[in-house]
Structures are given as structure tokens and as C-alpha cells.
Enzyme design. Sequence first.
Site, short mmCIF file in Angstrom:
data_model
loop_
_atom_site.label_atom_id
_atom_site.label_comp_id
_atom_site.label_asym_id
_atom_site.label_seq_id
_atom_site.Cartn_x
_atom_site.Cartn_y
_atom_site.Cartn_z
CB THR A 173 -1.02 -0.12 1.11
OG1 THR A 173 -1.74 1.07 1.36
CG2 THR A 173 -0.04 -0.27 2.53
CG ASP A 174 -1.31 4.91 -1.19
OD1 ASP A 174 -1.92 4.46 -0.21
OD2 ASP A 174 -1.82 5.92 -1.69
CD GLU A 175 -3.58 3.66 4.19
OE1 GLU A 175 -3.49 3.34 5.53
OE2 GLU A 175 -4.57 3.76 3.69
CE1 TYR B 103 -3.39 -2.78 5.32
CE2 TYR B 103 -3.21 -0.26 5.25
CZ TYR B 103 -3.24 -1.69 4.71
OH TYR B 103 -3.23 -1.75 3.09
CE LYS C 297 0.07 -4.68 2.95
NZ LYS C 297 -0.69 -6.00 2.58
P1 NAD Z 1 -9.70 -7.53 1.91
O1 NAD Z 1 -9.54 -7.08 3.20
O2 NAD Z 1 -10.88 -7.05 1.03
O3 NAD Z 1 -9.33 -9.02 1.53
C1 NAD Z 1 -8.11 -9.52 2.34
C2 NAD Z 1 -8.34 -11.05 2.04
O4 NAD Z 1 -7.45 -11.77 2.82
C3 NAD Z 1 -9.88 -11.71 2.65
O5 NAD Z 1 -10.42 -12.61 1.65
C4 NAD Z 1 -9.65 -12.56 3.78
O6 NAD Z 1 -10.31 -13.64 4.08
C5 NAD Z 1 -8.19 -13.07 3.58
N1 NAD Z 1 -7.10 -13.20 4.64
C6 NAD Z 1 -7.32 -12.43 5.98
N2 NAD Z 1 -6.35 -12.88 7.01
C7 NAD Z 1 -5.98 -13.84 6.23
C8 NAD Z 1 -5.06 -14.90 7.02
N3 NAD Z 1 -4.56 -15.04 8.27
N4 NAD Z 1 -4.67 -15.96 5.89
C9 NAD Z 1 -5.38 -16.17 4.78
N5 NAD Z 1 -6.18 -15.20 4.15
C10 NAD Z 1 -6.46 -14.32 4.88
O7 NAD Z 1 -8.40 -6.61 1.35
P2 NAD Z 1 -8.25 -5.84 0.06
O8 NAD Z 1 -8.81 -4.57 0.20
O9 NAD Z 1 -8.53 -6.78 -1.41
O10 NAD Z 1 -6.56 -5.65 -0.02
C11 NAD Z 1 -5.88 -6.82 -0.75
C12 NAD Z 1 -4.28 -6.60 -0.35
O11 NAD Z 1 -4.01 -4.97 -1.10
C13 NAD Z 1 -3.97 -6.07 0.99
O12 NAD Z 1 -2.65 -6.68 1.20
C14 NAD Z 1 -4.01 -4.70 1.25
O13 NAD Z 1 -3.03 -4.20 2.00
C15 NAD Z 1 -3.49 -4.45 -0.33
N6 NAD Z 1 -3.93 -3.07 -0.76
C16 NAD Z 1 -5.31 -2.88 -0.74
C17 NAD Z 1 -5.67 -1.29 -1.26
C18 NAD Z 1 -6.94 -1.23 -1.11
O14 NAD Z 1 -7.57 0.24 -1.56
N7 NAD Z 1 -8.10 -1.95 -0.87
C19 NAD Z 1 -4.81 -0.48 -1.91
C20 NAD Z 1 -3.27 -1.09 -1.80
C21 NAD Z 1 -2.84 -1.95 -1.27
O1 DAU Z 2 -4.09 3.86 0.09
C1 DAU Z 2 -4.19 2.66 0.16
C2 DAU Z 2 -5.45 2.09 1.38
O2 DAU Z 2 -6.63 2.44 0.97
C3 DAU Z 2 -5.44 0.37 1.37
O3 DAU Z 2 -3.88 0.09 1.91
C4 DAU Z 2 -6.33 0.22 2.52
O4 DAU Z 2 -6.54 -1.50 2.67
C5 DAU Z 2 -7.84 0.63 2.30
O5 DAU Z 2 -8.47 0.32 3.49
C6 DAU Z 2 -7.77 2.13 1.75
O6 DAU Z 2 -7.32 2.86 3.14
P1 DAU Z 2 -8.08 4.15 3.55
O7 DAU Z 2 -8.14 4.23 5.16
O8 DAU Z 2 -7.83 5.26 2.79
O9 DAU Z 2 -9.69 3.70 3.21
P2 DAU Z 2 -11.15 4.03 3.71
O10 DAU Z 2 -12.16 3.53 2.91
O11 DAU Z 2 -11.13 3.30 5.11
O12 DAU Z 2 -11.05 5.39 3.88
C7 DAU Z 2 -10.88 6.60 2.82
C8 DAU Z 2 -11.20 7.80 3.31
O13 DAU Z 2 -12.27 8.13 3.87
C9 DAU Z 2 -10.07 8.02 4.52
O14 DAU Z 2 -9.78 9.33 4.48
C10 DAU Z 2 -11.27 7.87 5.76
C11 DAU Z 2 -12.34 8.48 5.11
N1 DAU Z 2 -13.75 7.93 6.01
C12 DAU Z 2 -13.69 6.51 5.91
C13 DAU Z 2 -14.73 5.82 6.23
C14 DAU Z 2 -14.81 4.24 6.29
C15 DAU Z 2 -14.57 8.54 6.14
O15 DAU Z 2 -14.42 9.84 6.39
N2 DAU Z 2 -15.80 7.91 6.77
C16 DAU Z 2 -15.90 6.59 6.89
O16 DAU Z 2 -16.91 6.00 7.32
#
Ligand code: NAD
Ligand code: DAU
Length: 356
Positions: A136-138, A162, A166
Site C-alpha cells: 500500500t501507499d500508506e 495497519y 504493511k
Molecule cells: P480485503 O480485506 O478485501 O481482503 C483480504 C483477504 O485476505 C480476505 O479474503 C481475507 O479472508 C483474507 N485473509 C485475511 N487474513 C488472512 C489469513 N491470516 N490467512 C489467509 N487469508 C487471510 O483486502 P483488499 O482490500 O482486497 O486488499 C488486498 C491486499 O491489497 C492487502 O494486502 C492490502 O494491504 C493491499 N492493498 C489494498 C488497497 C485497497 O485500497 N483496498 C490498496 C493498496 C493495497
Molecule cells: O491507500 C491505500 C489504502 O486505502 C489501502 O492500503 C487500505 O487497505 C484501504 O482500506 C484504503 O485505506 P483508507 O483508510 O484510505 O480507506 P477507507 O475507505 O477506510 O477511507 C477512505 C477515506 O475516507 C479516509 O480518508 C477515511 C475516510 N472515511 C472512511 C470511512 C470508512 C470517512 O470519512 N468515513 C468513513 O466512514
Amino acid sequence: MAAFKRNILITGGAGFIGNHVVRLFVNKYPDYRIINLDKLTYAGNLANVSDVACRGNYVFAKCDICDAAAVAELFARYDIDGVIHLAAESHVDRSIHDPMAFARTNVLGTLTLLQAALEHWRGGDMSGKRFYHISTDEVYGALHAEGGFFTEATRYDPHSPYSASKASSDHFVRAFHDTYGMPTLVTNCSNNYGPRQFPEKLIPLFVNNIRRRRPLPVYGRGLNVRDWLYVEDHARAIDLIFHHGHAGETYNIGGHNEMRNIDMVKALIAVTDRLLGRADGEDSGLITYVTDRAGHDLRYAIDASKLERELGWRPQVSIAEGLELTVKWYLDNQQWLDSVTSGEYMNYYEKMYGNR
Ligand code: NAD
Ligand code: DAU
């Protein structure tokens, strides 16, 4: 057992990004066997991959990445030669309440996978193997309100449990490249959006609340900025990098779609109201400013020029198209939202595979 050209382990394939990656690989590479390893936590939903479940090149393995014996058994059974590692605890708010779960899965789970891959691959020619870690970019921390982007050279500065977990896992992956010569890849991606995202994240949560006419809890003043990427563009980048990325390298992935949260929320209201046949802006009154997230990073923005320059990747879906596709998907699939918000989806594994 049919011989496959490659045996690719995709972890977290029942989650949001994972299901799009699994679908792309199963469809595009019929000569690869795709092993979807997922523990099926609250975020894993087998309905997300039901359309590929019967395919001959797809296998599902219910497994915890922290279970070293079970992971080693999968490497041996399927002679895994490539890993695309997405399994993680992914929600920042949950990490604030339960950081240990994030250290366990994201750090120890990633290390368990790395060790299993090393044990399986060492002693042979590792050059054709790949361990690709999705991050992630975080990990880079927060940018100022205006100007500047995260590049691959930006110093790590994670703020939430989180992002700290990562960051740690990224370092372990690079350590396995530098210490053992494992061909690893790491990508750091911005916020994804699209179909089948768990409705705890901003976009699906708010679409669900708009359709139900529930409050939309905007953290702080809604001025934090996120850089949005349509999930299928991320999956296409993962395919490209898995096949053509240079071992040991890191690539940033992002869509150049920076938006303040409040502007995203207004856009969601406009699209959702229009698709539901409601009057323009009818649901604006649902916006509710609530206490800010602890340690809330102000702004993320990705410089993806290395990936564009070296591998020719470009996002294909504009933010306007992507939001239209996304909101339409949730409104066309309201039973998916209902089954996830009611918890009914958790029975899917037993229905599909019985009690094993
Ligand atoms: P998600 O939470 O939707 O899915 C995570 C999956 O991992 C689920 O299917 C869960 O059952 C599985 N999992 C969790 N713990 C596990 C374990 N101990 N063993 C096996 N499986 C397990 O997540 P996502 O949003 O699809 O993110 C996927 C990956 O991409 C993550 O590594 C996240 O850090 C990264 N990522 C997400 C975003 C985003 O915006 N969602 C952006 C950048 C990077
Ligand atoms: O940047 C990549 C990341 O993006 C991933 O690594 C994470 O897995 C993914 O969850 C996401 O993180 P964020 O914290 O940015 O996503 P989230 O959807 O939780 O929140 C997006 C923005 O919206 C953030 O600034 C918080 C805000 N927010 C979120 C929720 C859930 C609100 O204002 N209200 C809310 O109820």
C-alpha cells in the site's frame, strides 16, 4: 492430474482486490493452475469468486497464512512456482482497535509464506520463481495538502498500525531478496474502488447507506485526500508486473485521481441518486461530520511514472466511468450488499464445500 505450465498461489483471493486478480488469471491463463488460498475472515467471501469456482484450472484452499504446516503442504502438493500475496487485514479503523491481528496476519503471515517459498524453492534454480507482495501507499505516511507525490524512493513513515504492519512485511520481502536471492516484487498502490469491496470502506459503505437513507459519517471535515484507482486497473497492473517486473524491484501503482473525501461523497450521492431515480442531491442531508480517525493521514498521491515508463502500464478507467460502474454494480447487486451486511455470506463456504 493435468500438467499446468505454472502453479500460481494467490492469497486473499476471496477478498476485494484478490477476487479480481483470481478472475483475470483464471480466464486469461487457462494453462496456469490458480490456487486461491484464503482463511475466509470477515473480509473473505466465496461468492466473490463463484463464477470461476468450477473451472478446471482453479483450486480453493481454506487456509491461514500463519499456519506454517498447512502452507508448506500446499507448496508441496501443487509445486507452487509463483506467489501473488494479497491476504491481509486491510482496514485502518480495525487496526486502531486490534493492532495485534494486523501484526499476526500481515507480518507473521507474510514471513510464514516467505519461509515456505524459500524451503520449497531453495536448492533449485530460483530465477523463474516469483514472490509478489501487494502493498500500500500508506507505508509512505502522509503528504502535505498540496503538491508532491510518493515515489519508490520516498522514505517509509507509516502512522497507523495497519500501515506499520504493511511496512514491516515489505521489509521482510525485500530482506528475502537481498539475503537469499529470492526473486521478489513489491508494489505500493493507492486506494482501490470497484465491485465486491467490503462495505466498511468509504465507497461501498456510503453507497449502501445512501440506498438505505442512513447517515454518511464523514471523518473530521472531509478534507483528507485519497488517490483512487479502479480495481480492474490494479489487477491488470498486477498481471503485467508479475510477468514482466524485474526481480527485487518496487513499483508504485496509482490512478492520478486525487479527491478530497467530501468531494467523493458528493459525487457518490449524485451518481447513486441519479441511478435510483431520486432528485439530484436529494440525499445530501445524510452527510454527517463525525470525530476524525485517530492519526488520519491528510493526503496520499502516487507517482506511478516508473511503472508507466518501464512496463508501459496506464490505467484504462477514468474516475467518472469507474464511479458509474461501481455504483451501478452495487445497485444491481443489492442482494450481495444485503448478504454481506446481514452476515449471511459467511455460510457460503459450508454450502459450497461442506463442513471440511
Ligand atoms: P480485503 O480485506 O478485501 O481482503 C483480504 C483477504 O485476505 C480476505 O479474503 C481475507 O479472508 C483474507 N485473509 C485475511 N487474513 C488472512 C489469513 N491470516 N490467512 C489467509 N487469508 C487471510 O483486502 P483488499 O482490500 O482486497 O486488499 C488486498 C491486499 O491489497 C492487502 O494486502 C492490502 O494491504 C493491499 N492493498 C489494498 C488497497 C485497497 O485500497 N483496498 C490498496 C493498496 C493495497
Ligand atoms: O491507500 C491505500 C489504502 O486505502 C489501502 O492500503 C487500505 O487497505 C484501504 O482500506 C484504503 O485505506 P483508507 O483508510 O484510505 O480507506 P477507507 O475507505 O477506510 O477511507 C477512505 C477515506 O475516507 C479516509 O480518508 C477515511 C475516510 N472515511 C472512511 C470511512 C470508512 C470517512 O470519512 N468515513 C468513513 O466512514
